[in-house]
Each structure stands twice: as C-alpha cells, then as structure tokens.
Design an enzyme around this catalytic site. Structure first.
Site, PDB file in Angstrom:
ATOM      1  N   GLY A   9       2.952   6.867   3.683  1.00  0.00           N
ATOM      2  CA  GLY A   9       1.988   5.769   3.588  1.00  0.00           C
ATOM      3  C   GLY A   9       0.582   6.248   3.888  1.00  0.00           C
ATOM      4  N   SER A  12      -4.406   2.828   6.093  1.00  0.00           N
ATOM      5  CA  SER A  12      -5.459   2.996   7.106  1.00  0.00           C
ATOM      6  C   SER A  12      -5.051   4.009   8.176  1.00  0.00           C
ATOM      7  CB  SER A  12      -5.755   1.640   7.760  1.00  0.00           C
ATOM      8  OG  SER A  12      -5.949   0.661   6.774  1.00  0.00           O
ATOM      9  N   LEU A  13      -3.993   3.705   8.919  1.00  0.00           N
ATOM     10  CA  LEU A  13      -3.615   4.608  10.013  1.00  0.00           C
ATOM     11  C   LEU A  13      -3.044   5.921   9.493  1.00  0.00           C
ATOM     12  CD1 LEU A  13      -1.994   2.887  13.113  1.00  0.00           C
ATOM     13  CD2 LEU A  13      -4.353   3.546  12.700  1.00  0.00           C
ATOM     14  N   GLY A  14      -2.258   5.862   8.416  1.00  0.00           N
ATOM     15  CA  GLY A  14      -1.667   7.083   7.867  1.00  0.00           C
ATOM     16  C   GLY A  14      -2.754   8.071   7.459  1.00  0.00           C
ATOM     17  N   LYS A 184       2.148  -5.522  24.315  1.00  0.00           N
ATOM     18  CA  LYS A 184       1.237  -5.703  23.178  1.00  0.00           C
ATOM     19  C   LYS A 184       1.717  -6.864  22.302  1.00  0.00           C
ATOM     20  CE  LYS A 184      -1.325  -3.178  19.699  1.00  0.00           C
ATOM     21  NZ  LYS A 184      -1.152  -2.244  18.609  1.00  0.00           N
TER      22      LYS A 184
HETATM   23  P1  NAP Z   1      -2.066  -0.256   5.448  1.00  0.00           P
HETATM   24  O1  NAP Z   1      -3.503   0.147   5.463  1.00  0.00           O
HETATM   25  O2  NAP Z   1      -1.659  -1.432   4.640  1.00  0.00           O
HETATM   26  O3  NAP Z   1      -1.223   1.022   4.983  1.00  0.00           O
HETATM   27  C1  NAP Z   1       0.144   0.962   4.734  1.00  0.00           C
HETATM   28  C2  NAP Z   1       0.453   2.014   3.678  1.00  0.00           C
HETATM   29  O4  NAP Z   1       1.881   2.076   3.491  1.00  0.00           O
HETATM   30  C3  NAP Z   1      -0.161   1.705   2.298  1.00  0.00           C
HETATM   31  O5  NAP Z   1      -0.906   2.827   1.899  1.00  0.00           O
HETATM   32  C4  NAP Z   1       1.047   1.508   1.397  1.00  0.00           C
HETATM   33  O6  NAP Z   1       0.911   2.004   0.099  1.00  0.00           O
HETATM   34  C5  NAP Z   1       2.073   2.362   2.126  1.00  0.00           C
HETATM   35  N1  NAP Z   1       3.441   2.104   1.707  1.00  0.00           N
HETATM   36  C6  NAP Z   1       4.136   0.935   1.694  1.00  0.00           C
HETATM   37  N2  NAP Z   1       5.375   1.140   1.225  1.00  0.00           N
HETATM   38  C7  NAP Z   1       5.466   2.451   0.919  1.00  0.00           C
HETATM   39  C8  NAP Z   1       6.496   3.285   0.375  1.00  0.00           C
HETATM   40  N3  NAP Z   1       7.683   2.794   0.039  1.00  0.00           N
HETATM   41  N4  NAP Z   1       6.244   4.602   0.217  1.00  0.00           N
HETATM   42  C9  NAP Z   1       5.042   5.125   0.539  1.00  0.00           C
HETATM   43  N5  NAP Z   1       4.027   4.395   1.048  1.00  0.00           N
HETATM   44  C10 NAP Z   1       4.244   3.073   1.235  1.00  0.00           C
HETATM   45  O7  NAP Z   1      -1.530  -0.502   6.928  1.00  0.00           O
HETATM   46  P2  NAP Z   1      -2.132  -0.006   8.329  1.00  0.00           P
HETATM   47  O8  NAP Z   1      -3.277  -0.868   8.698  1.00  0.00           O
HETATM   48  O9  NAP Z   1      -2.327   1.472   8.288  1.00  0.00           O
HETATM   49  O10 NAP Z   1      -0.933  -0.387   9.297  1.00  0.00           O
HETATM   50  C11 NAP Z   1       0.234   0.390   9.464  1.00  0.00           C
HETATM   51  C12 NAP Z   1       0.904  -0.068  10.764  1.00  0.00           C
HETATM   52  O11 NAP Z   1       0.047   0.304  11.854  1.00  0.00           O
HETATM   53  C13 NAP Z   1       1.058  -1.595  10.861  1.00  0.00           C
HETATM   54  O12 NAP Z   1       2.252  -1.927  11.508  1.00  0.00           O
HETATM   55  C14 NAP Z   1      -0.135  -2.023  11.700  1.00  0.00           C
HETATM   56  O13 NAP Z   1       0.091  -3.228  12.422  1.00  0.00           O
HETATM   57  C15 NAP Z   1      -0.252  -0.832  12.654  1.00  0.00           C
HETATM   58  N6  NAP Z   1      -1.597  -0.676  13.218  1.00  0.00           N
HETATM   59  C16 NAP Z   1      -2.690  -0.598  12.388  1.00  0.00           C
HETATM   60  C17 NAP Z   1      -3.942  -0.424  12.950  1.00  0.00           C
HETATM   61  C18 NAP Z   1      -5.191  -0.312  12.080  1.00  0.00           C
HETATM   62  O14 NAP Z   1      -6.283  -0.259  12.633  1.00  0.00           O
HETATM   63  N7  NAP Z   1      -5.088  -0.266  10.775  1.00  0.00           N
HETATM   64  C19 NAP Z   1      -4.088  -0.339  14.359  1.00  0.00           C
HETATM   65  C20 NAP Z   1      -2.949  -0.407  15.160  1.00  0.00           C
HETATM   66  C21 NAP Z   1      -1.701  -0.582  14.576  1.00  0.00           C
HETATM   67  P3  NAP Z   1      -0.134   1.442  -0.990  1.00  0.00           P
HETATM   68  O15 NAP Z   1      -1.433   2.119  -0.654  1.00  0.00           O
HETATM   69  O16 NAP Z   1       0.443   1.905  -2.267  1.00  0.00           O
HETATM   70  O17 NAP Z   1      -0.178  -0.052  -0.815  1.00  0.00           O
END
Ligand code: NAP
Length: 305
Positions: A9, A12-14, A184
């Site tokens: 993935g 954002s975080l990845g 949390k």
């Molecule tokens: P995000 O930006 O939506 O990123 C999720 C990624 O997962 C997207 O790039 C999506 O692909 C990918 N994905 C989904 N299914 C997939 C699959 N089958 N194979 C490969 N990739 C796949 O989410 P995020 O904000 O990084 O959040 C991730 C987790 O971290 C969540 O649980 C969130 O609550 C937690 N978190 C986030 C933050 C933050 O600041 N962002 C902070 C603390 C905790 P596509 O690009 O193709 O849609």
C-alpha cells in the site's frame, strides 16, 4: 533471510515509511493494488516525499501481489478494512516466520490479518505521525509524531528494529502495545464520531462536554472489563486534554467523511461494541452514538461499516 522491506500500500503512511527507509539505503519494494496502479506508478517512476518546502524523489521498485519471490518482512499500510484481503493475496509468498508490521488504526484488523498469515509474526503498531497524499505517488509529511510497536505474543523486538532509527522513523518497542491501541481507540471513540455528528473541529466538542463525559464513563467500564485497566486510567481527563490540544484540527473520521471516503468505524466504535457484547456489557451511550453515526453515514451514501 532477505532484509528487503516490502510495503503493502503506497498511500499516505506507506509512502512516508517507504521514502524514509529508501533514503537510509534500506532495500524497499512497493506492492501495489493491481496492474493498472503499477502501470500508473511506473509512468511516474518515483515516490515523492514533501517535507515543508523540500521535495525528495525516490525511485523505489514496485510490483503487484503476483510478483515473484518470497516476502520476509512486510509493512501493511492499507486501511484497516483492506488489510486482511490484501495480505490474503500475498499469503503464498510469505516465508515461514515472515514478519508483518501492521500500521492500521483501531483494533480487529490485526486479528483478521493474523488469520490470513498464521505462520507469520504480526507486530502491531500505533502511530501518531501524520501524512496525506497531495496527489498519487506524492505524500506530504504533515505532522511529527511517534510510533509504538509491539507483539502481544512475543516480547522480543525484531532484529531489524534499529533500521527504524537509522531511517529517522521515531519508534519505541513496547510490551504493552495492546494497552496503547485500546487507549487510542477509546480516545477516538470519544472524539471522532461526535465531530462528524456535530460537524465540527475537535475543539467544537468543548460545547458538548456532558456528552463526551458520558461516553468516557462507558469506555472506562469497557476497558476495565476487557482486561485493559491501564488504558482506562484518567481517560476523561486525557480526552479533554486531547480536545484542547487539537482544538483546531479535524479528526481523521471527519476528514474521511468530508472527502467521501469509507471510514474505519468498524475497527473503532464497532470493535468497542463487539467487545462489550462479548463481555455481556450493555453500553447505551456508545450504542446510541454508533446508531447515529451509521445513520449519518448512510444518509451521505457512505458505508456504515
Ligand atoms: P491511504 O492513504 O488510503 O493508503 C492506503 C493504501 O493502501 C492506498 O495506497 C491503497 O491503494 C492501498 N491498498 C488498498 N488495498 C490494497 C491492496 N490490495 N494491495 C495493495 N495496496 C492496497 O491510508 P493511510 O492514511 O496511509 O492509512 C493507513 C492506516 O494507517 C489506516 O489504518 C490509518 O488509520 C492509519 N494511520 C494513518 C495516519 C495518516 O496520517 N495517514 C496516521 C496514523 C494512522 P490505492 O492507492 O490504489 O488506493
């Protein structure tokens, strides 16, 4: 054993983790959703990390789940509801003793992932770092924070833990990771749904403190009953502290709803209520909150789970 960091993935975080690890010279590979996303990424060829005014580009190799070769270390960086199905597609490639780091917010998705990868070690993470995608393949590091990692089944830190420090990823190994995740989750349940229902920033809840306090009282009972008394300590005071400290912020759930994205309600409030039911607890305030939130999401055409 290969030391490559596979990142499932590139959201954002990845991307934030992938760029910092690559910058530190670690071997990193992205695993993207499908061939179309892979082709999109390859047309750009790099991930961009934006920190303040500075932009850095990293040509990190990418593949889909159908790529070849075993995976020994996997950072699962999907949303909670995508994590288990995404890991299931990779299961044939996970080596015996593979290590998975699970970045998902809330609780419940970790167990779902573990079911898909029964021979892997699942390391849970709780992150307060903030990042968002400015566009595809470009992420802004928006909030300094910290990462706590731990494994409820094994107190020993993994051998690669120092990689994180070398990559400038602030992290600490914790034996009480479940307590941190529950705390949390409780903070999230007391704040985030109400910001959606009252359509406000976190600080707007200062006008609804009796409602917040009633939720804290039930969450405290739940945490004590489900074996997390440490996570229950001074919850109400902590919730008020967070509301004040983040008064100008919009909660993550508020932002998801505003941007018409699916929320992680199933792994937050939903998990709290499923746990309460397992313990025979009736929590009317939380149940009512859940129903109001589901109704609100449904009325907006968004999934209620
Ligand atoms: P995000 O930006 O939506 O990123 C999720 C990624 O997962 C997207 O790039 C999506 O692909 C990918 N994905 C989904 N299914 C997939 C699959 N089958 N194979 C490969 N990739 C796949 O989410 P995020 O904000 O990084 O959040 C991730 C987790 O971290 C969540 O649980 C969130 O609550 C937690 N978190 C986030 C933050 C933050 O600041 N962002 C902070 C603390 C905790 P596509 O690009 O193709 O849609």
């Amino acid at each position: 054993m290969s030391s490559t960091w596979h990142i499932l993935g590139a959201g954002s975080l990845g991307s934030l983790w992938a760029c910092r690890l690559a910058r530190a010279g670690k071997a990193v590979r992205l695993i993207l959703r499908d061939e179309q996303r892979l082709a999109d990424y390859q047309a750009t060829g790099t991930l961009t990390l934006v920190e303040g005014e500075q932009r850095s580009h990293y040509a990190i190799p990418a593949e889909t789940a159908r790529g070849a070769g075993p995976i020994h270390r996997l950072l699962v960086a999907c949303k909670a509801y995508d994590a288990a199905p995404a890991v299931a597609r990779l299961a044939p490639r996970l080596s015996a003793g593979a290590e998975l780091v699970l970045l998902q917010n809330g609780l419940g998705s970790q167990d779902e992932v573990a079911e898909q990868a029964p021979h892997a070690r699942c390391i849970f993470a709780s992150s307060t770092e903030g990042a968002f995608r400015e566009s595809d393949w470009q992420v802004r590091f928006a909030g300094q924070g910290f990462n706590w990692l731990g494994d409820p089944a094994n107190p020993a830190p993994p051998p690669w833990f120092d990689d994180l420090q070398e990559a400038g990823i602030p992290a600490e190994w914790r034996l009480d990771i479940l307590s941190r995740l529950w705390r949390k989750l409780a903070l999230n349940c007391a704040i985030n749904p109400l910001t959606v229902l009252h359509d406000c920033q976190n600080g707007g809840l200062l006008g609804h403190l009796p409602e917040v306090d009633a939720l804290c009282a039930e969450l405290t009972v739940l945490l004590q009953r489900c074996g997390q008394p440490g996570a229950a300590e001074n919850l109400q005071e902590d919730v008020q502290r967070v509301i004040l400290a983040t008064a100008a912020n919009y909660s993550s759930m508020y932002q998801d709803v505003r941007q018409r994205r699916r929320s992680e309600i199933h792994y937050l409030l939903g998990h709290a209520l499923r746990t309460a039911a397992r313990h025979g607890l009736v929590l009317p305030q939380l149940e009512h909150l859940h129903q109001r939130l589901v109704d609100n999401l449904t009325a907006r055409g968004l999934p209620g789970t």
